[in-house]
Structures are given as C-alpha cells and as structure tokens.
Design a protein around this motif. Structure first.
Motif, short mmCIF file in Angstrom:
data_model
loop_
_atom_site.label_atom_id
_atom_site.label_comp_id
_atom_site.label_asym_id
_atom_site.label_seq_id
_atom_site.Cartn_x
_atom_site.Cartn_y
_atom_site.Cartn_z
N GLU A 196 0.81 -1.21 0.00
CA GLU A 196 0.00 0.00 0.00
C GLU A 196 0.84 1.26 0.00
OE1 GLU A 196 -2.76 -0.25 3.23
OE2 GLU A 196 -3.71 -2.06 2.48
N ILE A 197 2.02 1.20 -0.62
CA ILE A 197 2.88 2.37 -0.75
C ILE A 197 2.25 3.33 -1.74
CG2 ILE A 197 5.13 3.19 -1.55
CD1 ILE A 197 6.36 0.63 -0.52
N ASP A 198 2.20 4.60 -1.38
CA ASP A 198 1.66 5.64 -2.25
C ASP A 198 2.61 5.85 -3.42
OD1 ASP A 198 0.59 7.82 -3.48
OD2 ASP A 198 0.40 9.04 -1.67
N THR A 199 2.20 5.44 -4.61
CA THR A 199 3.08 5.55 -5.77
C THR A 199 3.39 7.00 -6.12
OG1 THR A 199 1.12 5.38 -7.20
CG2 THR A 199 2.35 3.35 -6.77
N ARG A 200 2.44 7.89 -5.82
CA ARG A 200 2.72 9.31 -6.08
C ARG A 200 3.82 9.82 -5.17
NH1 ARG A 200 -1.91 13.99 -6.50
NH2 ARG A 200 -0.56 15.67 -7.22
N MET A 201 3.77 9.43 -3.89
CA MET A 201 4.83 9.81 -2.96
C MET A 201 6.16 9.17 -3.36
SD MET A 201 5.18 11.54 0.01
CE MET A 201 3.61 11.43 0.85
N LEU A 202 6.10 7.94 -3.82
CA LEU A 202 7.30 7.25 -4.27
C LEU A 202 7.91 7.97 -5.48
CD1 LEU A 202 9.04 4.74 -3.67
CD2 LEU A 202 7.70 3.53 -5.39
N ALA A 234 2.97 14.68 5.25
CA ALA A 234 4.30 14.15 4.92
C ALA A 234 4.71 14.57 3.52
CB ALA A 234 4.28 12.62 5.04
N GLY A 235 3.76 14.56 2.58
CA GLY A 235 4.07 14.98 1.22
C GLY A 235 4.51 16.43 1.15
N ALA A 236 3.87 17.30 1.93
CA ALA A 236 4.24 18.71 1.94
C ALA A 236 5.64 18.91 2.49
CB ALA A 236 3.23 19.50 2.78
N MET A 237 6.00 18.16 3.54
CA MET A 237 7.34 18.27 4.10
C MET A 237 8.38 17.76 3.11
SD MET A 237 6.65 17.24 8.10
CE MET A 237 8.17 18.03 8.67
N LEU A 238 8.04 16.70 2.40
CA LEU A 238 8.93 16.21 1.36
C LEU A 238 9.04 17.23 0.22
CD1 LEU A 238 10.71 13.86 0.47
CD2 LEU A 238 8.71 12.81 -0.57
N MET A 240 7.72 11.13 -6.02
CA MET A 240 8.36 12.33 -5.51
C MET A 240 9.73 12.03 -4.91
SD MET A 240 6.04 15.18 -3.68
CE MET A 240 6.48 14.76 -2.05
N VAL A 241 9.82 10.90 -4.21
CA VAL A 241 11.11 10.47 -3.66
C VAL A 241 12.10 10.21 -4.79
CG1 VAL A 241 12.29 8.66 -2.37
CG2 VAL A 241 10.09 9.52 -1.56
N GLY A 242 11.60 9.57 -5.86
CA GLY A 242 12.46 9.33 -7.01
C GLY A 242 12.94 10.61 -7.64
N ALA A 243 12.05 11.60 -7.77
CA ALA A 243 12.44 12.90 -8.32
C ALA A 243 13.47 13.58 -7.43
CB ALA A 243 11.20 13.78 -8.47
N LEU A 244 13.29 13.46 -6.11
CA LEU A 244 14.25 14.05 -5.18
C LEU A 244 15.63 13.41 -5.34
CD1 LEU A 244 14.79 15.95 -2.77
CD2 LEU A 244 14.10 14.07 -1.26
N LEU A 245 15.66 12.09 -5.47
CA LEU A 245 16.94 11.40 -5.64
C LEU A 245 17.61 11.81 -6.95
CD1 LEU A 245 16.04 7.81 -4.38
CD2 LEU A 245 17.32 9.59 -3.18
N ILE A 246 16.81 11.99 -8.00
CA ILE A 246 17.38 12.44 -9.29
C ILE A 246 17.98 13.83 -9.14
CG2 ILE A 246 16.78 13.13 -11.64
CD1 ILE A 246 14.70 10.87 -11.63
N ILE A 247 17.27 14.71 -8.43
CA ILE A 247 17.79 16.06 -8.19
C ILE A 247 19.10 16.00 -7.43
CG2 ILE A 247 17.35 18.21 -6.93
CD1 ILE A 247 14.36 17.80 -7.58
N TRP A 248 19.15 15.19 -6.38
CA TRP A 248 20.35 15.07 -5.58
C TRP A 248 21.53 14.55 -6.39
CZ3 TRP A 248 18.82 12.84 -0.08
CH2 TRP A 248 18.09 13.81 0.59
N VAL A 249 21.30 13.47 -7.11
CA VAL A 249 22.39 12.89 -7.90
C VAL A 249 22.83 13.85 -8.99
CG1 VAL A 249 23.00 11.02 -9.48
CG2 VAL A 249 21.69 10.51 -7.41
N GLY A 250 21.86 14.52 -9.64
CA GLY A 250 22.20 15.48 -10.69
C GLY A 250 23.06 16.61 -10.17
#
Length: 439
Positions: A31-37, A390-394, A39-49
C-alpha cells in the motif's frame, strides 16, 4: 512483532494474492503511495544530478545537514498550508507573518525583556517565543474571522496581510536589524550548539524505529478490529524495515558531519583535552530545528488524520455545502485553520530568527511561494479535499534542494526564482493531469 501479527486470516490471503505484475503486486500489498514514491524518485534524481554538476559537493554530510536545517522553517509552514489549501483557501501572508513575529521575538529578547529581567535570564527565550506564538495565532485568527464571517476571499485577505504585516515589520524597529538573540533561543537555529550530538541522535533514531513498529502493529490491530483487509505479514516487515533503514541512515549521515576545526580546538582547550594527531572529531548529530520540524509534522499528521477537526477539514474541502448541511460549523473550522497557520508561522519564525541570530526586515520574503509550492508538490490539490502532511514536508525538501543546488552551482538569484516558478506551475499541471486520470 511476529507474535502480534497473524497471517492466517482470509483477509491476508486475499491481500497477498493480487493479480498483475510482480511490481504491481508489491505496491498493492504494501500500500505504498506511488505518487509519494515518484516524488522520492524525483528528489533522488535532483540530488544525484546536483552532486555530479557540483563535482561531488552536494551529497556530502555537511551539505545534507545544512539542507535539513534550511528546510525546517518552510516545512513547518507547509504542514499548515496543507489544511488551508485542502479547504479551497490560500494564505499568501505566511512569509510576512514570519517576518513580523520574528521581529517581535527579536525585540522582546534583545531589548525589552533584558531591561526587566536582566541579561541572560533563563526565562527570556521562553517569554519571547510565547509572545511570538500568541501574536501569530491572533493574526491568523483575524484573517480567519474576516474570511469566514465577512465573506472576503482568502486570496484578498492574505494578500492584504502580506502587505500589512511586511510594513508592520518595518515599523517595529524603523527598519533596523535586531541582534544578537538570547543564547538559549539560538539553539532552535541549529549550529554547533543547536545539535544533540551523536549519542542522542542514535537514541532518537532508535526511538523513532520503535515508534514505526508500534504504529504498524497498532494499525494492523485496528484493521482487524473493524474487519478491514490487512496487509500480508511480509509487507508489514518490509515497511518496518524500510522505515527504520531511512531513519538510521539519516542519523548516520548527520553524525558524519563534525564540528569545524577551530570550534573543536577551542572546545579541547577549554576542557583540557589533548589535541589528537588526526584532529578532534565531534559529531554534530541531528539539529534541533530538524527535530522541531519533525515534531510539528507528527502533531499535524495526528490532527489531520486522527482528530475530528481533521476530518472536518477534509470534508469541507471535498464538498463545503454538504459539510455545512451535515452540521459542521464550517466558519469556525476556517478560523481555527488560519489561527493554526499563524502559530506555525511563529514557530518557523523562531527557527529562522535563531538560525540567523538576528531579526531582519527581509526575513521570510518569498517564503509564501516556497510554502505553497511545497504543499502542491507534495500532493495537495488546489481544488481542495486532498492533501498530505508528509508529502508537503517532502515537497519542502525538494524546493530547498533545488535552491541549495543552484547556490552551489553559482546560479544567480533571479534565475533561481525562475526555476522555482517553473517547478510550481509544473507541479500544478501534474496535479491536474493526475486528478483527471483518477476520475
């Protein structure tokens, strides 16, 4: 945990055998929120970039630690902005309220209270903070009353508040910067003294892991009690392990950021510690403002999901007319939302003022943009009725990551604002597309 969670019920069996691909079964079971996931993926891409573009400067303990501290104040306000937007309102005054309450707290502890209580009195920071919280709450209440009982749109009321409280900030000291802040008050801003160190960081991390496990077990018991479908046992273990891994990983990164050499040397001299050959490595640990932001996030999540007030907020956002017909006092709920937003602005002001060790007239400028952007990026719909604390804080972390990365790249401030504006528009467009597909 294994003794508490039973896997023999028919609901587990049905939850554990969904059709489709392996990935789809995994997400359905956990039941993981794919939309939140995403966003996490986008954050990781930003960090690595940014890490690649800056030559390895971004993903360092020092920058990540500073990033967490810089995110704290906006993250605090974003939790309140979720409730505001969920009810189909908006608050454009949060940056100005932050600046005004920050200036009031600065004057209280730098000029007013020392004359009454004496310098470095232990009650100064407490009275200054309480004053800021009360004023923030009163300002928010005033906005809420005008919106709810006088029928003025929130856009106009808070746009006026943006101008009024920014001007009032200047009049408090006639444009002068107020500094320094009380030593105890400065702990809320982070820094060497405003961190809890390695040992306490690990203790906090372990307590957080215990809280995660308890929350999962309790949620499972509640589902069983009300005969709701339960996740498979392996999914519960995956969620618990993943949550604990994230928490302990964050603690490990925070503990890898050490005191600056000069400060560590002065500390060694003051405590008669022999300076080792490789230097004295003292971990900063988790910063106090980060703990404050997390605490606010937990409390706001509890309010939004567990209290009747939170259910009323989402009911109003979903259908205001139906909520009123159901007996919900929508006007008073609106007043309470804006009052709460004012208090959160004051908490953010305390963090910001303590971090700067000064109260300035420019403090909080454009924070309304970052706060609204954080909430929208985090999944809060401008159409109302949908939002995640949680999404807003992320989302706040995403916005601050963009700004931090651009600063490391030496990008000028005007272009940074262009990027932030483009990201906000893109986030709203994606929200529109997502809602259209979900219908």
């Amino acid at each position: 945990m294994a003794d508490t969670i039973q896997s023999t019920t028919s609901s587990d069996a049905s939850a554990g055998q969904p059709t489709g691909s392996v990935i789809r079964r995994f997400f359905r079971a956990t039941e993981i929120d794919t939309r939140m996931l995403g966003m996490v993926g986008a954050l990781l891409i930003i960090w690595v970039g940014f890490h690649v573009l800056t030559g390895g400067l971004f993903l360092t303990p020092r920058n990540l630690w500073n990033l967490s501290v810089q995110t704290a104040s906006v993250a605090v306000m974003a939790t309140g902005m979720v409730l505001v937007i969920v009810t189909r309102n908006i608050d454009l005054s949060v940056g100005s309220i932050l600046g005004f309450t920050g200036m009031v707290m600065g004057v209280m502890q730098a000029r007013f209270l020392p004359e009454i209580l004496g310098f470095n009195h232990p009650a100064i920071w407490i009275l200054a903070l309480l004053t800021g919280l009360v004023i923030g709450g009163l300002i928010g209440t005033l906005h809420g009353v005008i919106i709810a009982f006088l029928g003025v749109p929130s856009f106009i009321v808070t746009l006026g508040g943006l101008l009024v409280w920014r001007g009032a900030t200047w009049f408090v000291t006639s444009g002068q910067t107020v500094a320094p802040m009380d030593p105890n008050f400065r702990l809320m801003g982070g820094g060497t003294e405003g961190s809890i160190g390695a040992t306490w960081s690990w203790i906090v991390g372990l307590l957080a892991c215990v809280a995660i496990v308890v929350a999962i077990v309790n949620a499972r018991r509640q589902r069983k009690r009300f005969h709701f479908p339960r996740r498979p046992v392996w999914a519960e273990y995956v969620l618990a392990s993943l949550g604990c891994a994230v928490v302990l990983g964050a603690v490990a990164v925070a503990n890898q950021y050490y005191w600056p050499v000069n400060i560590a040397r002065r500390y060694a001299e003051a405590n008669n510690i022999e300076w080792p050959e490789g230097g004295l490595l003292i971990s900063q640990g988790i910063a106090v403002p980060v703990l404050m932001a997390i605490a606010v996030g937990v409390v706001m999540t509890f309010i939004a999901t567990r209290l009747r007030f939170g259910r009323y907020v989402f009911a109003i956002g979903g259908n205001p007319e139906a909520a009123e017909l159901a007996g919900i006092k929508t006007r008073w709920v609106t007043v309470k939302i804006f009052a709460l937003m004012g208090v959160l602005c004051a908490i953010a002001a305390a963090i910001s003022t303590a971090r700067l060790n000064a109260a300035t007239n420019a403090q909080g400028e454009l924070d309304e943009l970052y706060t609204i952007a954080a909430a929208v990026i985090g999944g809060t719909s401008l159409s109302g009725g949908m939002g995640s604390i949680a999404g807003a804080m992320l989302g706040a972390l995403v916005m601050q990551s963009l700004q931090s990365g651009m600063v490391l790249l030496g990008i000028d401030t005007p272009f940074q604002r262009i990027v932030v504006g483009a990201v906000l528009v893109t986030a709203v467009w994606l929200d529109t597309v997502y809602r259209a597909r979900s219908k």
